[in-house]
Scaffold this active site. Structure first.
Site, mmCIF file in Angstrom:
data_model
loop_
_atom_site.group_PDB
_atom_site.id
_atom_site.type_symbol
_atom_site.label_atom_id
_atom_site.label_comp_id
_atom_site.label_asym_id
_atom_site.label_seq_id
_atom_site.Cartn_x
_atom_site.Cartn_y
_atom_site.Cartn_z
ATOM 1 N N GLU A 234 0.856 -1.194 0.006
ATOM 2 C CA GLU A 234 0.076 -0.141 0.009
ATOM 3 C C GLU A 234 0.787 1.073 -0.082
ATOM 4 O O GLU A 234 0.397 2.256 0.764
ATOM 5 C CB GLU A 234 -1.044 -0.029 1.305
ATOM 6 C CG GLU A 234 -2.333 -0.360 0.891
ATOM 7 C CD GLU A 234 -2.800 0.020 -0.524
ATOM 8 O OE1 GLU A 234 -2.773 -0.942 -1.188
ATOM 9 O OE2 GLU A 234 -2.751 1.410 -0.880
HETATM 10 C C1 FAD Z 1 2.145 -9.661 0.185
HETATM 11 C C2 FAD Z 1 2.010 -8.597 -0.903
HETATM 12 C C3 FAD Z 1 0.557 -8.208 -1.309
HETATM 13 C C4 FAD Z 1 0.525 -7.252 -2.042
HETATM 14 N N1 FAD Z 1 -0.706 -7.018 -2.620
HETATM 15 C C5 FAD Z 1 -0.853 -6.152 -3.694
HETATM 16 C C6 FAD Z 1 -2.158 -5.809 -4.309
HETATM 17 O O1 FAD Z 1 -3.403 -6.517 -3.759
HETATM 18 N N2 FAD Z 1 -2.328 -4.862 -5.294
HETATM 19 C C7 FAD Z 1 -1.419 -4.566 -5.951
HETATM 20 O O2 FAD Z 1 -1.503 -3.721 -6.712
HETATM 21 N N3 FAD Z 1 0.015 -4.502 -5.125
HETATM 22 C C8 FAD Z 1 0.147 -5.445 -4.124
HETATM 23 N N4 FAD Z 1 1.396 -5.557 -3.635
HETATM 24 C C9 FAD Z 1 2.724 -4.591 -4.034
HETATM 25 C C10 FAD Z 1 2.908 -3.675 -3.163
HETATM 26 O O3 FAD Z 1 1.991 -2.631 -3.085
HETATM 27 C C11 FAD Z 1 4.457 -3.028 -3.529
HETATM 28 O O4 FAD Z 1 5.157 -4.008 -3.285
HETATM 29 C C12 FAD Z 1 4.867 -1.921 -2.948
HETATM 30 O O5 FAD Z 1 4.029 -0.836 -3.578
HETATM 31 C C13 FAD Z 1 6.236 -1.460 -3.233
HETATM 32 O O6 FAD Z 1 6.598 -1.588 -4.695
HETATM 33 P P1 FAD Z 1 7.787 -2.450 -5.053
HETATM 34 O O7 FAD Z 1 7.583 -3.769 -4.342
HETATM 35 O O8 FAD Z 1 7.895 -2.637 -6.467
HETATM 36 O O9 FAD Z 1 9.041 -1.653 -4.585
HETATM 37 P P2 FAD Z 1 9.865 -0.552 -5.308
HETATM 38 O O10 FAD Z 1 8.916 0.399 -5.828
HETATM 39 O O11 FAD Z 1 10.797 -1.220 -6.191
HETATM 40 O O12 FAD Z 1 10.597 0.131 -4.219
HETATM 41 C C14 FAD Z 1 11.935 -0.421 -3.426
HETATM 42 C C15 FAD Z 1 12.391 0.422 -2.457
HETATM 43 O O13 FAD Z 1 12.654 1.693 -2.710
HETATM 44 C C16 FAD Z 1 12.002 2.741 -2.341
HETATM 45 N N5 FAD Z 1 11.384 3.664 -3.263
HETATM 46 C C17 FAD Z 1 11.075 3.601 -4.507
HETATM 47 N N6 FAD Z 1 10.815 4.788 -5.029
HETATM 48 C C18 FAD Z 1 11.041 5.530 -4.180
HETATM 49 C C19 FAD Z 1 10.975 7.149 -4.469
HETATM 50 N N7 FAD Z 1 10.400 7.696 -5.246
HETATM 51 N N8 FAD Z 1 11.535 7.797 -3.222
HETATM 52 C C20 FAD Z 1 12.135 7.115 -1.988
HETATM 53 N N9 FAD Z 1 12.032 5.731 -2.124
HETATM 54 C C21 FAD Z 1 11.796 4.939 -3.158
HETATM 55 C C22 FAD Z 1 10.698 1.851 -1.457
HETATM 56 O O14 FAD Z 1 10.518 2.651 -0.401
HETATM 57 C C23 FAD Z 1 11.282 0.657 -1.308
HETATM 58 O O15 FAD Z 1 12.177 0.572 -0.307
HETATM 59 C C24 FAD Z 1 1.780 -6.530 -2.640
HETATM 60 C C25 FAD Z 1 2.906 -6.790 -2.290
HETATM 61 C C26 FAD Z 1 3.086 -8.110 -1.350
HETATM 62 C C27 FAD Z 1 4.265 -8.377 -1.169
#
Ligand code: FAD
Length: 593
Positions: A441
């Site tokens: 989220e």
């Molecule tokens: C169990 C689980 C359930 C989920 N359920 C859903 C769902 O129902 N629907 C859905 O759509 N998604 C879902 N997700 C996805 C989840 O919302 C994302 O994993 C989350 O938003 C982070 O995206 P990412 O994993 O690609 O990390 P990334 O975006 O790759 O981020 C990696 C790191 O970089 C940091 N970062 C990235 N961009 C920036 C920035 N601009 N400034 C500062 N820091 C930054 C982040 O804080 C993080 O620490 C789920 C994930 C999991 C693991």
């Protein structure tokens, strides 16, 4: 063995004595919330959570979800039956508009129920939780036809809802979405693409699943401005509401993950699936934000609810486990050693949890009450202010409560010693389950950026200045109250720190955006502490007025004093870190790491 009992006394204290929701009978839906009704809902809800959902918590963790070759997904044993009971009991309809078949009760009452579900079984609670969010988004952006066709069944949770944002190349940065939507002559769209990590994307709990999917209409603008929102049903629905043929979307795989094993986290493949536009073309984020904001509050609540579950069991363990003798002399001469609750450091772990949980519960319910006022208050000024508060405080609730909630779960595990690390005692599951709350989220880092980058500056800082003046008003009204002095002075000093941090950001964040980024985490924590101090001061005031009536009020005051004396001092460290600016973080070149 681990247990869960809904903290009904504390919930009633906040709803009836602090917020006094029974005094708002001028608001629609509040006419009926007599103390008796609220108590009945909490008692029945607590029973359901304890007797139906909690026994499935460990089962769900151990069995997990299983996908078959035909792409169907089986949830853990007992989940389908518990879900059926949830729907038959009408629980998802508590705060839904009567027009959609709901009971129209206040959102804040629904929040108390949601907390219980989430404490008892977080993985299970995500199915109805996300469904409620999808329903709200549909109500906010859907056409009358879509609302009529899908609304009632989603409101009751007979059909589940999901939220499809994430793709392999796109998590935080939704501008990178590739899923494609091609307009069809009949006004529908063909949706093609892959979504990953979709919670509840496939399951055996409901006869239909309504996916809300972000996609880019072919030829639309690049980046976030070209994203539209679509409703994609698993099964097509006839004019008469009957279930029709299967749509071209399916679960391509299940994620193996650290926790929440009872919730199916799916790869979702859309292969030219029929989708219906929700809201306007290219403006999908606006409507999706309705669901995302609801989900963010829900995730903050998950942090709190897992802390509560962990704390209850840590308190039991601390009373039962005997090790060593009290530093001030034997306390249980009939036993070979004293219960570990006599040791100050064990007390520290318990009190840190208790003081956070009770403050955070009040903060969450207070924020949820703002949602009620935002929609229902007759005065435009009240609606505007509540809406400002919802926007400002949503990232604080999400990130502060999940960060601290996870910390509490870890303290509860620590308190158990080696038992905490073993499966039998249930603590390690809580820590694993709770871990995701700081990530999904919108990660907590991104919530903090949202707070400093967008929410603070919105409308010339109107929301944060309202917050300051509400705190000032409380302080001025209670300054002469000697019994409350500790709380009032604590609030005054943390608010001064937050104000100083806010001024620093306003002066230094705009000239160098890295300054804002570098201070965002600590600023959000300073905000969280201030919000909890405001809640504790209000709770202490009520408790002082009722002191002597039952031990609950004395205990509340003692816990509040601990908060002021032992947790509020962290504010000074957060402020110092806010004010370092970006240099200490950005000095090294990337290859030095
Ligand atoms: C169990 C689980 C359930 C989920 N359920 C859903 C769902 O129902 N629907 C859905 O759509 N998604 C879902 N997700 C996805 C989840 O919302 C994302 O994993 C989350 O938003 C982070 O995206 P990412 O994993 O690609 O990390 P990334 O975006 O790759 O981020 C990696 C790191 O970089 C940091 N970062 C990235 N961009 C920036 C920035 N601009 N400034 C500062 N820091 C930054 C982040 O804080 C993080 O620490 C789920 C994930 C999991 C693991």
């Amino acid at each position: 063995m681990p247990r869960y009992d809904a903290p009904i006394r504390d919930m009633r204290f906040i709803l009836q004595e602090v917020l006094q929701i029974q005094n708002y009978s001028n608001l629609p839906g509040f006419e009926e919330v007599t103390p008796d009704l609220v108590s009945a809902i909490l008692e029945e809800g607590g029973k359901f959570a304890k007797e139906v959902l909690y026994p499935l918590n460990a089962v769900g963790d151990r069995q997990g979800c299983v996908r078959s070759d035909d792409a169907s997904v089986k949830t853990p044993d007992g989940f389908p039956d518990a879900y059926k009971q949830l729907v038959e009991g009408g629980w998802p309809l508590l705060s839904v508009d009567p027009e959609m078949g709901g009971q129209g009760l206040p959102h804040v009452v629904n929040i108390a129920w949601t907390e219980m579900v989430s404490s008892a079984n977080m993985a299970f609670g995500m199915y109805p939780g996300l469904t409620h969010g999808a329903f709200q988004a549909l109500m906010a952006g859907g056409s009358d036809e879509l609302k009529a066709k899908y609304g009632p069944k989603m409101a009751s949770a007979e059909w589940a809802g999901t939220m499809n944002l994430t793709e392999p190349q796109c998590g935080t940065d939704l501008g990178l979405i590739k899923t494609k939507a091609v307009p069809q002559p009949d006004g529908t769209y063909k949706i093609t693409g892959q979504k990953i990590w979709i919670s509840g994307g496939e399951q055996d709990l409901t006869e239909n699943i309504i996916h809300l999917v972000l996609a880019r209409i072919e030829g639309g603008p690049e980046g976030i401005k070209g994203i539209s929102l679509f409703l994609v049903p698993k099964y097509m629905v006839g004019e008469d509401g009957s279930i029709g043929e299967r749509n071209a979307c399916s679960c391509g795989g299940l994620e193996e993950k650290m926790g929440i094993h009872g919730n199916a986290t799916c790869v979702m493949n859309y292969d030219g699936a029929t989708g219906f536009l929700v809201g306007e073309e290219h403006k999908g984020m606006r409507t999706m934000f309705v669901m995302m904001n609801e989900a963010r509050l829900g995730v903050g609540l998950q942090g709190l609810s897992q802390a509560e579950l962990a704390y209850q069991n840590a308190a039991d363990f601390a009373r039962d486990r005997v090790q060593g003798r009290s530093l001030t002399g034997v306390k249980s001469p009939d036993q070979p050693a004293d219960p570990i609750i006599v040791h100050p450091d064990v007390r520290r772990m318990l009190m840190d949890q208790k003081a956070f949980i009770e403050g955070a519960r009040c903060f969450t319910y207070w924020t949820a009450f703002q949602a009620d006022l935002q929609h229902k208050a007759p005065e435009e000024g009240v609606r505007e202010k509540s809406s400002d508060y919802m926007a400002l405080l949503t990232p604080v609730v999400k990130a502060y409560l999940t960060h601290k909630g996870y910390e509490c779960a870890n303290w509860a595990l620590q308190l158990h010693g080696g038992s905490g690390f073993t499966r039998e005692w249930g603590m390690e599951q809580i820590v694993r389950d709770c871990r995701i709350t700081t990530i999904y989220e919108g990660t907590n880092g991104v919530q903090a950026l949202d707070l400093v980058g967008r929410k603070l500056a919105a409308n010339g800082g109107r929301a944060v200045f309202s917050f300051f003046s509400d705190v000032d008003e409380f302080v001025a009204a209670n300054e002469g109250n000697e019994e409350l002095a500790l709380f009032v002075e604590g609030l005054q000093s943390i608010k001064a720190e937050l104000q100083e941090g806010t001024m620093w950001l306003m002066q230094n964040g705009m000239s160098d955006f890295n300054n804002a980024g570098a201070s965002s985490h600590d600023y959000l924590h300073l905000f969280g502490l201030t919000a909890l101090a405001y809640m504790w001061a209000q709770m202490a005031k009520v408790a002082l007025e009722s002191k002597g009536k039952e031990p609950f009020y004395e205990q509340k005051l003692a816990t509040g004093r601990y908060f002021v004396e032992r947790l509020l001092p962290d504010g000074a460290a957060h402020l110092a870190k806010v004010k370092t600016g970006a240099a200490p973080l950005m000095d090294l070149e990337a290859d030095a790491f």
